[in-house]
Design an enzyme around this catalytic site. Structure first.
Site, PDB file in Angstrom:
ATOM      1  N   GLU A 263       0.884  -1.165   0.000  1.00 39.88           N
ATOM      2  CA  GLU A 263       0.000   0.000   0.000  1.00 39.88           C
ATOM      3  C   GLU A 263       0.918   1.211   0.000  1.00 39.88           C
ATOM      4  OE1 GLU A 263      -1.545   3.079   1.006  1.00 39.88           O
ATOM      5  OE2 GLU A 263      -2.264   2.230   2.901  1.00 39.88           O
ATOM      6  N   CYS A 297      -1.832   8.703   2.853  1.00 38.53           N
ATOM      7  CA  CYS A 297      -1.536   8.138   1.535  1.00 38.53           C
ATOM      8  C   CYS A 297      -2.656   8.446   0.552  1.00 38.53           C
ATOM      9  CB  CYS A 297      -1.300   6.646   1.636  1.00 38.53           C
ATOM     10  SG  CYS A 297      -2.468   5.822   2.711  1.00 38.53           S
TER      11      CYS A 297
HETATM   12  P1  NAI Z   1       9.425   4.776   3.941  1.00 39.68           P
HETATM   13  O1  NAI Z   1       8.733   4.033   2.870  1.00 39.68           O
HETATM   14  O2  NAI Z   1      10.912   4.865   3.918  1.00 39.68           O
HETATM   15  O3  NAI Z   1       9.044   4.152   5.380  1.00 39.68           O
HETATM   16  C1  NAI Z   1       7.929   3.320   5.653  1.00 39.68           C
HETATM   17  C2  NAI Z   1       8.369   2.129   6.495  1.00 39.68           C
HETATM   18  O4  NAI Z   1       9.264   1.303   5.744  1.00 39.68           O
HETATM   19  C3  NAI Z   1       9.140   2.472   7.772  1.00 39.68           C
HETATM   20  O5  NAI Z   1       8.815   1.536   8.778  1.00 39.68           O
HETATM   21  C4  NAI Z   1      10.583   2.304   7.338  1.00 39.68           C
HETATM   22  O6  NAI Z   1      11.470   2.052   8.412  1.00 39.68           O
HETATM   23  C5  NAI Z   1      10.497   1.107   6.427  1.00 39.68           C
HETATM   24  N1  NAI Z   1      11.565   1.007   5.416  1.00 39.68           N
HETATM   25  C6  NAI Z   1      12.347   1.986   4.902  1.00 39.68           C
HETATM   26  N2  NAI Z   1      13.197   1.485   3.979  1.00 39.68           N
HETATM   27  C7  NAI Z   1      12.948   0.149   3.903  1.00 39.68           C
HETATM   28  C8  NAI Z   1      13.477  -0.916   3.115  1.00 39.68           C
HETATM   29  N3  NAI Z   1      14.439  -0.706   2.223  1.00 39.68           N
HETATM   30  N4  NAI Z   1      12.967  -2.152   3.273  1.00 39.68           N
HETATM   31  C9  NAI Z   1      11.969  -2.377   4.150  1.00 39.68           C
HETATM   32  N5  NAI Z   1      11.441  -1.420   4.933  1.00 39.68           N
HETATM   33  C10 NAI Z   1      11.913  -0.161   4.804  1.00 39.68           C
HETATM   34  O7  NAI Z   1       8.815   6.243   3.999  1.00 39.68           O
HETATM   35  P2  NAI Z   1       9.531   7.586   4.546  1.00 39.68           P
HETATM   36  O8  NAI Z   1      10.932   7.696   4.049  1.00 39.68           O
HETATM   37  O9  NAI Z   1       9.345   7.629   5.991  1.00 39.68           O
HETATM   38  O10 NAI Z   1       8.663   8.708   3.837  1.00 39.68           O
HETATM   39  C11 NAI Z   1       9.045   9.166   2.544  1.00 39.68           C
HETATM   40  C12 NAI Z   1       7.845   9.491   1.710  1.00 39.68           C
HETATM   41  O11 NAI Z   1       7.104   8.307   1.487  1.00 39.68           O
HETATM   42  C13 NAI Z   1       6.851  10.437   2.341  1.00 39.68           C
HETATM   43  O12 NAI Z   1       7.225  11.762   2.134  1.00 39.68           O
HETATM   44  C14 NAI Z   1       5.594  10.073   1.616  1.00 39.68           C
HETATM   45  O13 NAI Z   1       5.559  10.734   0.365  1.00 39.68           O
HETATM   46  C15 NAI Z   1       5.722   8.594   1.402  1.00 39.68           C
HETATM   47  N6  NAI Z   1       5.015   7.803   2.430  1.00 39.68           N
HETATM   48  C16 NAI Z   1       3.820   7.226   2.106  1.00 39.68           C
HETATM   49  C17 NAI Z   1       3.119   6.533   3.070  1.00 39.68           C
HETATM   50  C18 NAI Z   1       1.813   5.912   2.779  1.00 39.68           C
HETATM   51  O14 NAI Z   1       1.011   5.717   3.691  1.00 39.68           O
HETATM   52  N7  NAI Z   1       1.538   5.536   1.549  1.00 39.68           N
HETATM   53  C19 NAI Z   1       3.587   6.420   4.440  1.00 39.68           C
HETATM   54  C20 NAI Z   1       4.883   7.002   4.671  1.00 39.68           C
HETATM   55  C21 NAI Z   1       5.534   7.679   3.690  1.00 39.68           C
END
Ligand code: NAI
Ligand code: MG
Length: 482
Positions: A263, A297
């Site tokens: 998601e 999101c």
């Molecule tokens: P992210 O995708 O890096 O983090 C989400 C989760 O994934 C966290 O628990 C993080 O520790 C984990 N994660 C990070 N890198 C990973 C990897 N290589 N393998 C497995 N798990 C990993 O999101 P981030 O950097 O916090 O936010 C960046 C942008 O992403 C935001 O500005 C937004 O645009 C988007 N975002 C979208 C979300 C949604 O609900 N669709 C939620 C959070 C961020």
């Protein structure tokens, strides 16, 4: 322009933090016990409204990930898969009740750790999280009828659940409740800026006497998440977060015998037709883009307005954002709280600057922010070209891009013209026009004359680069069964 004279303003109404006990340090919750990470690492989680450190949290490395996955496997083989489904349901009901009983504590903790207004954590995040456990507890002994039914269904085994920082407790519940109801065990990895409610949830699971290893919570950052993805001992990964990381996970897991649901991000469109009730539409727009500071999101971050009412909607929106109350997230009157992290605030600033430089007009609520903490005012852009970055990229902040259209087909074409497809909103006085539009939008959810309505029985998920798989409802159960 101020809509409220100062003498008629609100007095502060701060939610008390008294019922809450935050420990100085937290360990990892593995196999039903709190243990120290193998390498002894830790990191701080801060309150984004003050930048104060709330707690030190264990950093789980690949060794700890391995311990957690093994504990989940033992929990699956030894206890959870052997339990009668009706017995499983009792544990899930217990968790649901505990979330309700401890809702005040959970809401305050969510707000302190992540910066969202207490009104939202109290009235949305925590009740919805509890509702997901209640809903799924009811399914545990009826799964044979959940699919084409009645037919035999089987759990998958061990699920890795990776959760972002925008709805930390709620998205954990979205994954845990169906996984457990379907007979799976879980390793949960919360986001690095918001680990505390997941740790309180672990405590709740222990108090509910969930058998050891059925739920494990490991804290850390992207490296911990990547180690979980690469582990090889999982039967399923459920990920919510950025599209970039989602793509990396899909590459890593391609060809491996495990199930995946993603998601991811969005840039959802809001369409306002000229026959819409405009004040009602403006309230919907405010809900769509400013809820949770736009860290959503499915946020409606592109507004398409019929040309004949464009100026009118822009003026109503300008007046409305001047009345939004920015401030201390713990204040019950606050509409817009803190931005979740410094990095996210910087990302929002960078994209907003690009919008101004590309030629759009920025309209912002005027408010004074404290020195410390991460803040950004409710904002929107007019004079936006569809090619601008602010019209194409996910900002994940309280920033809306407003554009106009002439015909329904043009609005639909432009709404669909991005790689994302998570949600959409349509405002019209004509049911036929709303239905015509909704049927043609490539979005997982389309709300008509409202926005952000959620229920555990209603599936949620995306098209295209917004991911695949559904959470909630019957379609959501399917993701955890074979
Ligand atoms: P992210 O995708 O890096 O983090 C989400 C989760 O994934 C966290 O628990 C993080 O520790 C984990 N994660 C990070 N890198 C990973 C990897 N290589 N393998 C497995 N798990 C990993 O999101 P981030 O950097 O916090 O936010 C960046 C942008 O992403 C935001 O500005 C937004 O645009 C988007 N975002 C979208 C979300 C949604 O609900 N669709 C939620 C959070 C961020
Ligand atoms: Mg934090």
């Amino acid at each position: 322009m101020s809509a409220v004279l100062p003498e008629f303003g609100y007095s502060p109404s701060l939610e008390s933090t008294a019922p809450l006990q935050i420990l100085e340090r937290y360990g990892l919750f593995i196999g039903g016990e709190w243990i120290q990470p193998a390498a002894g690492g830790s990191f701080a989680t801060v309150n984004p409204a003050t930048e104060e450190v709330l707690a030190k949290v264990a950093f789980a490395d690949a060794t700890d990930v391995d311990r957690a996955v093994r504990a989940a496997r033992r929990g699956y083989e030894k206890y959870w898969r052997k339990l009668r489904p009706a017995e499983r349901a009792k544990y899930i009901f217990r968790i649901a009740r505990a979330l309700t009983e401890r809702s005040r504590e959970l809401a305050v903790l969510e707000t302190l750790d992540g910066g969202k207004p207490i009104r939202e954590s109290r009235d949305f995040d925590v009740p919805q999280a509890s509702a997901h456990f209640f809903y799924h507890a009811g399914w545990a002994d009826k799964l044979a009828w959940a699919l084409a039914g009645p037919e035999r269904v089987h759990p998958l085994g061990v699920v890795g659940a990776i959760v972002p920082w925008n709805f930390p407790l709620l998205i954990a519940a979205w994954k845990l409740a169906p996984a457990l109801a379907c007979g799976n065990t879980v390793v949960l990895k919360p986001a690095e800026t918001t680990p505390l409610t997941a740790l309180l949830l672990a405590e709740i699971c222990a108090e509910a006497e969930l058998p050891p290893g059925v739920v494990n919570v490991i804290t850390g950052d992207g490296r911990t998440g990547a180690a979980l993805v690469e582990h090889g001992g999982l039967d399923k990964i459920s990920f919510t977060g950025s599209t970039e990381v989602g793509k990396a996970i899909r590459r890593e897991t391609a060809g491996k015998p495990l199930r995946l649901s993603l998601e991811l991000g969005g840039k959802s469109a809001l369409i306002v037709y000229e026959d819409a009730a405009l004040d009602q539409a403006v309230e919907g727009i405010v809900e769509a883009i400013y809820f949770n500071q736009g860290h959503v999101c499915c946020a409606g971050s592109r507004l398409l307005v019929a040309e004949s009412v464009y100026e009118d909607v822009v003026e109503r929106l300008r007046a409305r954002i001047a009345t939004l109350r920015h401030g201390n997230p713990l204040d019950k009157n606050t509409d817009i709280g803190a931005i979740n992290s410094r990095a996210q605030r910087d990302k929002i600033r960078e994209l907003v600057t690009s919008g101004v430089e590309e030629g759009a007009t920025l309209i912002q609520a005027s408010c004074a922010f404290p020195e410390r903490g991460f803040w950004f005012p409710a904002s929107f852009f007019t004079n936006v070209q569809p090619s601008y970055r602010i019209a194409r990229e996910e900002i994940f902040g309280p920033v809306l891009s407003v554009m106009s259209f002439r015909t329904p087909d043009e609005a639909i074409e432009r709404a669909n013209n991005l790689p994302y497809g998570l949600s959409a909103g349509v405002w019209s006085g004509s049911g036929a026009l709303a239905m015509y539009t909704a049927a043609r939008l490539a979005a997982g959810v389309v709300w008509c004359n409202t926005f952000n309505r959620f229920d555990p029985s209603s599936p949620f998920g995306g098209y295209k680069e917004s991911g695949f798989g559904r959470e909630g409802g019957l379609l959501g159960l399917r993701e955890y069964l074979s």
